[in-house]
Design an enzyme around this catalytic site. Structure first.
Site, PDB file in Angstrom:
ATOM      1  N   PRO A 113       0.824  -1.209   0.000  1.00  0.00           N
ATOM      2  CA  PRO A 113       0.000   0.000   0.000  1.00  0.00           C
ATOM      3  C   PRO A 113       0.862   1.264   0.000  1.00  0.00           C
ATOM      4  O   PRO A 113       1.900   1.321   0.663  1.00  0.00           O
ATOM      5  CB  PRO A 113      -0.832  -0.105   1.269  1.00  0.00           C
ATOM      6  CG  PRO A 113      -0.349  -1.298   2.018  1.00  0.00           C
ATOM      7  CD  PRO A 113       0.575  -2.073   1.147  1.00  0.00           C
ATOM      8  N   GLY A 161       2.279   4.839   0.737  1.00  0.00           N
ATOM      9  CA  GLY A 161       2.324   5.839   1.809  1.00  0.00           C
ATOM     10  C   GLY A 161       1.800   5.326   3.132  1.00  0.00           C
ATOM     11  O   GLY A 161       1.396   6.101   3.994  1.00  0.00           O
ATOM     12  N   ALA A 162       1.788   4.001   3.321  1.00  0.00           N
ATOM     13  CA  ALA A 162       1.148   3.438   4.514  1.00  0.00           C
ATOM     14  C   ALA A 162       2.154   2.959   5.553  1.00  0.00           C
ATOM     15  O   ALA A 162       1.789   2.327   6.530  1.00  0.00           O
ATOM     16  CB  ALA A 162       0.224   2.295   4.109  1.00  0.00           C
ATOM     17  N   GLY A 163       3.433   3.238   5.332  1.00  0.00           N
ATOM     18  CA  GLY A 163       4.435   2.879   6.337  1.00  0.00           C
ATOM     19  C   GLY A 163       5.174   1.590   6.027  1.00  0.00           C
ATOM     20  O   GLY A 163       6.024   1.160   6.806  1.00  0.00           O
ATOM     21  N   LEU A 164       4.848   0.959   4.886  1.00  0.00           N
ATOM     22  CA  LEU A 164       5.497  -0.315   4.555  1.00  0.00           C
ATOM     23  C   LEU A 164       6.592  -0.154   3.498  1.00  0.00           C
ATOM     24  O   LEU A 164       7.028  -1.136   2.890  1.00  0.00           O
ATOM     25  CB  LEU A 164       4.475  -1.351   4.092  1.00  0.00           C
ATOM     26  CG  LEU A 164       3.388  -1.738   5.101  1.00  0.00           C
ATOM     27  CD1 LEU A 164       2.568  -2.901   4.572  1.00  0.00           C
ATOM     28  CD2 LEU A 164       3.971  -2.113   6.463  1.00  0.00           C
ATOM     29  N   SER A 196       6.637   1.496   0.469  1.00  0.00           N
ATOM     30  CA  SER A 196       6.254   1.326  -0.942  1.00  0.00           C
ATOM     31  C   SER A 196       7.177   2.108  -1.873  1.00  0.00           C
ATOM     32  O   SER A 196       7.646   1.576  -2.890  1.00  0.00           O
ATOM     33  CB  SER A 196       4.809   1.788  -1.157  1.00  0.00           C
ATOM     34  OG  SER A 196       4.659   3.110  -0.688  1.00  0.00           O
ATOM     35  N   ALA A 200      10.248   3.232  -1.423  1.00  0.00           N
ATOM     36  CA  ALA A 200      11.610   2.691  -1.447  1.00  0.00           C
ATOM     37  C   ALA A 200      11.663   1.444  -2.323  1.00  0.00           C
ATOM     38  O   ALA A 200      12.580   1.271  -3.131  1.00  0.00           O
ATOM     39  CB  ALA A 200      12.078   2.361  -0.033  1.00  0.00           C
ATOM     40  N   ALA A 201      10.654   0.564  -2.197  1.00  0.00           N
ATOM     41  CA  ALA A 201      10.664  -0.679  -2.979  1.00  0.00           C
ATOM     42  C   ALA A 201      10.556  -0.381  -4.469  1.00  0.00           C
ATOM     43  O   ALA A 201      11.257  -0.987  -5.288  1.00  0.00           O
ATOM     44  CB  ALA A 201       9.519  -1.585  -2.523  1.00  0.00           C
ATOM     45  N   ASP A 247      14.814   2.753   4.810  1.00  0.00           N
ATOM     46  CA  ASP A 247      13.848   2.069   3.938  1.00  0.00           C
ATOM     47  C   ASP A 247      14.541   1.476   2.721  1.00  0.00           C
ATOM     48  O   ASP A 247      14.311   0.320   2.347  1.00  0.00           O
ATOM     49  CB  ASP A 247      12.773   3.057   3.445  1.00  0.00           C
ATOM     50  CG  ASP A 247      11.893   3.581   4.557  1.00  0.00           C
ATOM     51  OD1 ASP A 247      12.350   3.607   5.713  1.00  0.00           O
ATOM     52  OD2 ASP A 247      10.754   3.972   4.268  1.00  0.00           O
TER      53      ASP A 247
HETATM   54  C1  MEV Z   1       9.448   6.425   6.899  1.00  0.00           C
HETATM   55  O1  MEV Z   1       9.186   5.088   6.429  1.00  0.00           O
HETATM   56  C2  MEV Z   1      10.397   6.380   8.054  1.00  0.00           C
HETATM   57  C3  MEV Z   1      10.854   7.727   8.598  1.00  0.00           C
HETATM   58  O2  MEV Z   1      11.772   7.425   9.656  1.00  0.00           O
HETATM   59  C4  MEV Z   1      11.516   8.591   7.562  1.00  0.00           C
HETATM   60  C5  MEV Z   1      12.844   8.017   7.080  1.00  0.00           C
HETATM   61  O3  MEV Z   1      13.498   7.258   7.790  1.00  0.00           O
HETATM   62  O4  MEV Z   1      13.236   8.384   5.942  1.00  0.00           O
HETATM   63  C6  MEV Z   1       9.685   8.484   9.214  1.00  0.00           C
END
Ligand code: MEV
Length: 327
Positions: A112, A114-117, A119, A121-122, A164
């Site tokens: 997903p 922008g959900a913290g996983l 995406s 970067a991958a 990431d």
């Molecule tokens: C984002 O996935 C993680 C953060 O620590 C930003 C980063 O490390 O680039 C919030």
């Protein structure tokens, strides 16, 4: 034609503080972005995306300019998605010393957006690998990770750590601190993800923490405390003590909340997992919306999350042993 894939990632601990040089521990997880690249002779660039939590979008620019976007998503997500692909292509052209190379790029992602996983970067890691291989150049993983970091750094206005992109390139479990990263023995963690269907704006959330940290000593101390927590967590991981790791993840969530990056739905999912007996639960990534992770070796958290208002999807996250790879 060349296709590469790269995994998403979960912060076991340490997001946000990692931006200020504190250590973080992450695991790559088996949700992947797949990018197919074909060189084209007119120097133009066409990007097709099936997923990225969008309905699908196509953008064409360069030699045969023209634009056809067909999406119903927040502008910042679309801008970010295209910015990441543009910069990844620029890195590939630079690495292959082919400044005029044109490409057709196809993205299929089950991570997903922008959900913290991880995406973005991958997508960036897989795009750099596929585009350079299409141009006949094999980069080693250190260079892919470094170039992918340069992309995130530039698209996120300098607000990015290497965490990431390093995790997505290397796979497995990793420890990141400052400019350095290293694989660590991959613990088999029982991770369950809850996803609220939303997304946070990483750039804004990182700036928010920076402002708070500049204004208040408590916030600077909180960032440092997250670093201490990660160091403690590393020992606990090495001992394989999941109960204590869960406890530290709970504290990490509290500290991230104090820095203003949690949200109502993230808190609701964290509490649903804890009430169901998870050993610990925390938001993952930039926050503001998106995903939480719970540590639970039973099915209870996943079931509870499925019935939690505001949780759109719950799933078990398996460790991805492979980082970026040709497909
Ligand atoms: C984002 O996935 C993680 C953060 O620590 C930003 C980063 O490390 O680039 C919030």
């Amino acid at each position: 034609m060349a296709t590469s894939s790269a995994p998403g990632k979960i912060y076991v601990m340490g997001e946000h503080a990692v931006v200020y040089g504190e250590p973080a521990v992450l695991c790559a997880v088996e949700r992947r972005a797949r990018v197919t690249v074909r060189e084209r002779s007119d120097g133009g660039l066409r990007v097709d995306s099936e997923d990225l939590t969008l309905d699908g979008f196509t953008i064409e620019y360069g030699a045969s300019a023209g634009e056809d976007t067909n999406v119903d998503v927040p502008e910042h997500l679309l801008e970010a998605a295209t910015g990441y692909v543009d910069e990844a292509v620029a890195q590939a052209r630079d690495a292959a010393d082919a400044p005029d190379a044109g490409f057709e790029v196809e993205i299929h992602s089950d991570i997903p957006l922008g959900a913290g996983l991880g995406s973005s970067a991958a997508v960036v890691v897989a795009a750099i690998d596929a585009a350079t291989r299409e141009l006949g150049v094999e980069l080693d993983r250190e260079e892919i990770a470094d170039r992918a970091y340069q992309v995130e750094h530039s698209v996120q206005d300098g607000q990015a750590s290497r965490a990431d992109t390093f995790t997505s390139t290397m796979g497995g479990a990793v420890r990141v601190e400052g400019d350095g990263g290293e694989p660590i023995p991959a613990p088999d963690l029982p991770l369950v993800v809850g996803y609220d269907g939303g997304a946070g704006d990483t750039g804004k959330l990182v700036s928010g923490v920076r402002e708070l940290r500049d204004r208040y000593e408590f916030a600077a101390d909180t960032v440092e405390t997250i670093g201490d927590l990660v160091e403690e967590g590393e020992n606990v991981l090495a001992d394989g003590d999941l109960d204590e790791l869960g406890e530290l993840m709970d504290v990490n969530h509290g500290l991230l909340s104090a820095l203003g990056v949690s949200s109502r739905s993230l808190d609701a999912m964290v509490w649903a997992a804890r009430d169901a007996g998870a050993k610990g639960a925390k938001l993952v990534g930039a926050g503001g919306g998106g995903c939480i992770v719970a540590l639970d070796d039973t099915d209870e958290s996943e079931t509870a999350l499925e019935y939690t208002p505001g949780c759109e999807e719950a799933f078990r996250a398996e460790l991805a042993e492979d980082g970026v790879r040709p497909e």
